[in-house]
Motif scaffolding. Structure first.
Motif, mmCIF file in Angstrom:
data_model
loop_
_atom_site.group_PDB
_atom_site.id
_atom_site.type_symbol
_atom_site.label_atom_id
_atom_site.label_comp_id
_atom_site.label_asym_id
_atom_site.label_seq_id
_atom_site.Cartn_x
_atom_site.Cartn_y
_atom_site.Cartn_z
ATOM 1 N N CYS A 86 0.828 -1.212 0.000
ATOM 2 C CA CYS A 86 0.000 0.000 0.000
ATOM 3 C C CYS A 86 0.862 1.262 0.000
ATOM 4 C CB CYS A 86 -0.917 -0.001 1.225
ATOM 5 S SG CYS A 86 -2.320 -1.142 1.086
ATOM 6 N N TRP B 52 -6.133 5.528 0.654
ATOM 7 C CA TRP B 52 -5.614 5.029 1.930
ATOM 8 C C TRP B 52 -6.767 4.726 2.885
ATOM 9 C CZ3 TRP B 52 -1.531 2.827 3.793
ATOM 10 C CH2 TRP B 52 -0.273 3.052 3.248
ATOM 11 N N GLU C 67 -8.708 1.652 1.842
ATOM 12 C CA GLU C 67 -8.008 0.399 2.139
ATOM 13 C C GLU C 67 -8.028 0.095 3.633
ATOM 14 O OE1 GLU C 67 -6.839 -1.884 0.117
ATOM 15 O OE2 GLU C 67 -7.480 -0.737 -1.637
#
Length: 739
Positions: free
Chosen positions: A303, A314, A317
């Motif tokens: 990531c 972000w 996720e």
């Protein structure tokens, strides 16, 4: 733009037009069949044929490039130079067992001078070269050299160049597993790298075309379009267009094979040329793939690189990891600076750790900046958990760090002191918390007395010596540690506590008592003597007695209490008192071991005869002979030293006398600037014709003769009145000037 085109008619004719046929003055083409005919447009736009070649069977393939025409018949391959109208080569076919109508020859020009021939399973690459003038004679001015030749695994149906490589369309036969009979397989399109005697396969693809089971080698053809990297595979029922793979195609294949990491790397390398794919989309697909496989830690680590500074992605996720219960996996990789996510994201992760992993929670609090989350919310959450487990050191330490972030240093300090945490001193220094520790000095000393004392002494302006001593009043052992370190730093700062320190040294640190008594000029000697006598500290008592002037009592104590003659002798040497030596001799006269010690050490301080005369007759003295020998040796050594010193003294005196004599023999400059020290008038008369009388002393003082007082001594030597009055030593006259 069409540079050339070819028409194939099975069993009839082959046509190849001039490469520049579109230009009006290049209206030419050739046809195959039984003869190779050249057609040219002539009068009245009529086509005029002319025979270029015949008599060797059907001509089944013709290629025209530049000024060269290549064709294949039953015997082999020929090349004709259209400029000279000469045939320059004949390349015979290798395998004559193959029917030329069933396995036709494939021809293609790589450039104007390189011809590629494929026939059966053999490939030849021929280069047309100019013949040297000396070799021509009746030969054509060009010739052909085969530069590469190799065999393939299958029969060749077509050839095409691809940069330095070759594209080969192959006719394949295989043995059926069911019937064990040879049958036709799908044709293959191979890319090979030619080598001098072999080739290296770069890629190979089996083509699916309709009716491939009934097709023969002659049913397939390969054509290509220069400049576009397009290849046309022609079969009786299908035309397949092949093109060179680009990075988008390669990435498609990698994604299809689920090789996401390689696809991501390929996209990053070729990000300027790819058109179909985006790096971010590939990266997100890669993360999803890793999550599906259960590789959560690797997915979280990726990531960082894939999501970059995109805060929305972000946060998306993070919520996705929360749904699958893997917030811990992504916690280590969350961005902390540029970008910064919403505080809720970080608080959500911290709560996850607080519920299940105190150590992990403490690590995040230590690593994450305090401004990423709402500190008050997290502090309250920790306090709530401490209600269930009040003695949990990890939570207490973490709470202290949170208080520090929140600038509630007093509370943080209390926790650190309770935990005896090593960072307590750093916290005090960093945030100047000296006002908060004035009532916590004992706790600090109990935790680490060395660091605490150094900190207190380094900050006397913030916490005074008196305050520290007062706080340590009920802990004399700690009080001693502080005052001892203070005394080591400065003998005078804590002078008002020197009397107290006598008792502290006597109680907790006797080895340092005597050095303290020697170095201190402020401790009361009477008090110190009283304490030392009460505790029977002989060495300290001896020192104090001697310092107070009672040397005889000190010596007596050494002799009676310590019974150490060497120490008694050393003490007598230090005091350098004749009466002490007398007392020492009187005390030792009836003790043979003491007499031996005196005989060995007394020689340079007291006349040994004084001791020897007092020894009783018949007394046995250990090692008497050795002691007497030593006395004699010491005496001889003293004599030698004195004689040596006398010689040095005489030599120095003589040298200085000679130097003084040389100095006194030197002249002294007298001029108009000098004055008489008595009358203060110029020493020389203004009228040089007049007589004068001047006296000059070695001290450079000058007088008129008549200004000098009359000497009352019988000696004729005169002395300078000025130097004699100042007691600087008389200067005798060295010169008397008369005229």
């Amino acid at each position: 733009m069409a540079e050339r085109f070819h028409l194939y008619f099975r069993g009839s004719a082959i046509v190849a037009v001039h490469p520049h046929f579109v230009r009006s003055h290049f209206k030419q083409f050739v046809t195959g069949g039984k003869k190779l005919l050249l057609y040219e447009r002539g009068w009245m736009n009529r086509w005029k044929p002319s025979v270029l070649h015949e008599g060797e069977g059907n001509i089944r393939n013709v290629k025209w490039r530049g000024h060269l025409i290549a064709w294949a018949n039953n015997m082999g391959v020929k090349i004709l130079d259209m400029i000279s109208k000469q045939r320059i080569t004949n390349v015979p076919r290798d395998d004559i067992s193959l029917r030329p109508d069933m396995y036709p020859c494939s021809l293609c020009w790589k450039d104007n001078l390189t011809l590629i021939i494929g026939w059966g399973n053999s490939v030849k690459i021929c280069s047309v070269k100019e013949r040297h003038a000396s070799e021509m004679r009746d030969l054509p001015n060009r010739y052909v050299e085969i530069v590469f030749q190799f065999d393939t695994e299958f029969y060749i149906s077509g050839l095409a160049p691809l940069c330095d490589q070759l594209v080969i369309l192959s006719y394949v036969k295989e043995i059926s597993e069911k019937t064990e009979v040879e049958c036709c397989a799908r044709p293959r399109l191979d890319i090979v790298q030619p080598l001098p005697e072999s080739c290296e396969e770069i890629s190979s693809d089996a083509l699916t075309v309709r009716g491939f089971q009934e097709n023969e080698c002659r049913d397939y053809h390969l054509e290509y379009s220069e400049g576009e990297s397009l290849f046309y595979i022609i079969s009786p029922r299908d035309v397949v267009v092949a093109k060179e793979r680009d990075q988008d195609d390669h990435i498609d294949w990698l994604l299809e094979k689920k090789k996401y990491e390689e696809a991501l790397m390929a996209a990053e390398i070729s990000q300027k040329t790819i058109k179909k794919h985006k790096i971010l989309d590939i990266g997100l697909a890669y993360i999803n793939h890793l999550v599906e496989k259960g590789e959560h830690d690797l997915a979280a680590r990726k990531c960082q690189k894939i999501l970059g500074k995109n805060t929305e992605l972000w946060e998306f996720e993070v919520y996705k990891f929360k749904e699958i219960g893997q917030l811990k996996a992504i916690s280590r990789y969350l961005p902390r600076r540029d970008p910064v996510l919403k505080p809720l994201i970080y608080e959500m992760v911290l709560h996850e750790f607080l519920e299940s992993d105190y150590e992990g929670f403490a690590t995040l609090i230590k690593e994450w900046p305090g401004d990423l989350y709402n500190n008050t919310i997290i502090v309250q959450a920790v306090v709530d958990h401490l209600k269930k487990d009040p003695q949990n050191r990890t939570l207490l330490r973490t709470l202290a760090e949170l208080y520090t972030y929140d600038q509630r240093y007093g509370r943080a300090l209390e926790i650190y002191l309770t935990l005896r945490h090593k960072d307590v001193f750093q916290l005090i220094h960093r945030h100047n918390l000296f006002s908060s520790i004035k009532d916590k000095i004992v706790l600090l000393m109990d935790f680490d007395s060395e660091k605490a004392v150094d900190m207190l002494l380094d900050n006397e302006d913030k916490i005074s010596i008196d305050r520290v001593v007062e706080e340590l009043e009920n802990r004399p052992e700690l009080q001693h540690v502080y005052l001892h370190k203070l005394f080591k730093r400065d003998h005078h700062k804590g002078q008002r506590y020197h009397e107290k320190q006598i008792s502290l040294y006597a109680e907790y640190d006797r080895p340092n008592l005597l050095p303290f008594l020697r170095d201190s000029t402020h401790c009361p000697l009477e008090k110190a003597l009283e304490i030392c006598q009460q505790r029977n500290f002989v060495e300290e008592t001896v020192y104090l007695l001697s310092r107070m002037g009672n040397s005889r009592s000190a010596l007596k104590m050494i002799m009676e209490e310590l019974q150490d003659v060497d120490k008694a002798i050393e003490f007598a040497k230090e005091q350098d008192d004749g009466e002490l030596w007398e007392d020492l001799i009187l005390y030792s006269i009836d003790k043979p071991p003491f007499i031996t010690g005196l005989l060995n050490n007394i020689g340079t301080h007291v006349d040994p005869i004084l001791l020897i005369h007092r020894i009783k007759e018949g007394m046995e003295i250990p090692n008497l002979r050795d002691s007497l020998v030593k006395i004699l040796q010491d005496y001889n050594l003293q004599i030698l030293l004195r004689e040596g010193c006398k010689k040095i003294l005489v030599a120095d005196s003589l040298s200085l006398l000679k130097k003084m004599h040389r100095t006194q023999m030197k002249g002294v400059l007298v001029d108009e600037e000098n004055i008489c020290e008595s009358c203060l008038s110029p020493i020389l008369p203004s009228d040089a014709s007049k007589s004068f009388n001047v006296v000059v002393f070695h001290c450079r003082h000058m007088f008129h003769k008549e200004c000098l007082p009359v000497s009352n001594t019988v000696s004729s030597v005169q002395f300078c009145n000025i130097c004699s009055a100042k007691h600087r030593g008389p200067g005798s006259a060295i010169l008397e000037m008369k005229k």
